[in-house]
Design an enzyme around this catalytic site. Structure first.
Site, PDB file in Angstrom:
ATOM      1  N   TYR A  24       0.797  -1.228   0.000  1.00 14.20           N
ATOM      2  CA  TYR A  24       0.000   0.000   0.000  1.00 14.20           C
ATOM      3  C   TYR A  24       0.831   1.280   0.000  1.00 14.20           C
ATOM      4  O   TYR A  24       0.274   2.367  -0.103  1.00 14.20           O
ATOM      5  CB  TYR A  24      -0.953  -0.002   1.206  1.00 14.20           C
ATOM      6  CG  TYR A  24      -1.894  -1.182   1.188  1.00 14.20           C
ATOM      7  CD1 TYR A  24      -2.895  -1.272   0.226  1.00 14.20           C
ATOM      8  CD2 TYR A  24      -1.767  -2.208   2.103  1.00 14.20           C
ATOM      9  CE1 TYR A  24      -3.746  -2.364   0.188  1.00 14.20           C
ATOM     10  CE2 TYR A  24      -2.618  -3.302   2.077  1.00 14.20           C
ATOM     11  CZ  TYR A  24      -3.610  -3.369   1.113  1.00 14.20           C
ATOM     12  OH  TYR A  24      -4.451  -4.449   1.076  1.00 14.20           O
ATOM     13  N   HIS A 102      -8.187   2.174  -5.933  1.00 15.12           N
ATOM     14  CA  HIS A 102      -7.364   1.244  -5.156  1.00 15.12           C
ATOM     15  C   HIS A 102      -5.901   1.636  -5.281  1.00 15.12           C
ATOM     16  O   HIS A 102      -5.438   2.000  -6.367  1.00 15.12           O
ATOM     17  CB  HIS A 102      -7.528  -0.200  -5.650  1.00 15.12           C
ATOM     18  CG  HIS A 102      -8.900  -0.738  -5.420  1.00 15.12           C
ATOM     19  ND1 HIS A 102      -9.371  -1.063  -4.171  1.00 15.12           N
ATOM     20  CD2 HIS A 102      -9.903  -0.980  -6.280  1.00 15.12           C
ATOM     21  CE1 HIS A 102     -10.611  -1.485  -4.276  1.00 15.12           C
ATOM     22  NE2 HIS A 102     -10.957  -1.438  -5.542  1.00 15.12           N
TER      23      HIS A 102
END
Length: 144
Positions: A24, A102
């Site tokens: 991430y 995302h």
């Protein structure tokens, strides 16, 4: 008064920068908020960024986005992407355009992440570019 873009973030995104940075990235949600606010100002927009670990909050905020006539919603539903019929139905129940966002590319990850109930209802999806995914989605939203 500038048009507002809601930026809604689902479960565990409050841990950005700490949680699995190899997937991430190192940017926190506050870092992303700052980048979005700077670019939104340049585009003549305002950002309303929110995060919750609770599915119902996302549903309520999608309804609110329509009620206040938000220009668009950028939605990173986190794990609810793959499981939430309620969020899917909320997206379909509003006319406000929703862009799925995302940080990672779900299609390069575990097979259970390959199906997006959110993407099936959203206007479009931007994924796999880290924090830049949010900026790219904002650029798209500015053109609605």
């Amino acid at each position: 008064m500038p048009d507002t873009v809601f930026v809604l973030n689902g479960p565990n995104l409050n841990l950005l920068g700490l949680r699995e940075p190899d997937i991430y990235g190192h940017d926190t949600l506050d870092d992303i908020a700052g980048m979005l606010e700077d670019r939104a100002r340049e585009l003549g927009l305002a950002i309303d960024l929110r995060q919750s670990n609770h599915e119902g909050h996302l549903v309520d905020w999608l309804h609110e986005a329509q009620a206040v006539k938000a220009k668009a919603v950028l939605l990173n539903a986190g794990g609810f992407t793959h499981t939430s019929v309620a969020v899917h139905d909320a997206i379909k129940s509003v006319v406000t355009p929703v862009i799925e966002v995302h940080l990672s590319n779900p299609h390069r990850r575990e097979s259970f992440r390959h199906v997006s109930l959110i993407g099936q209802a959203a206007k479009g999806t931007i994924a796999g570019f880290g924090a830049l995914s949010y900026l790219l989605a904002l650029e798209a939203a500015a053109r609605f």
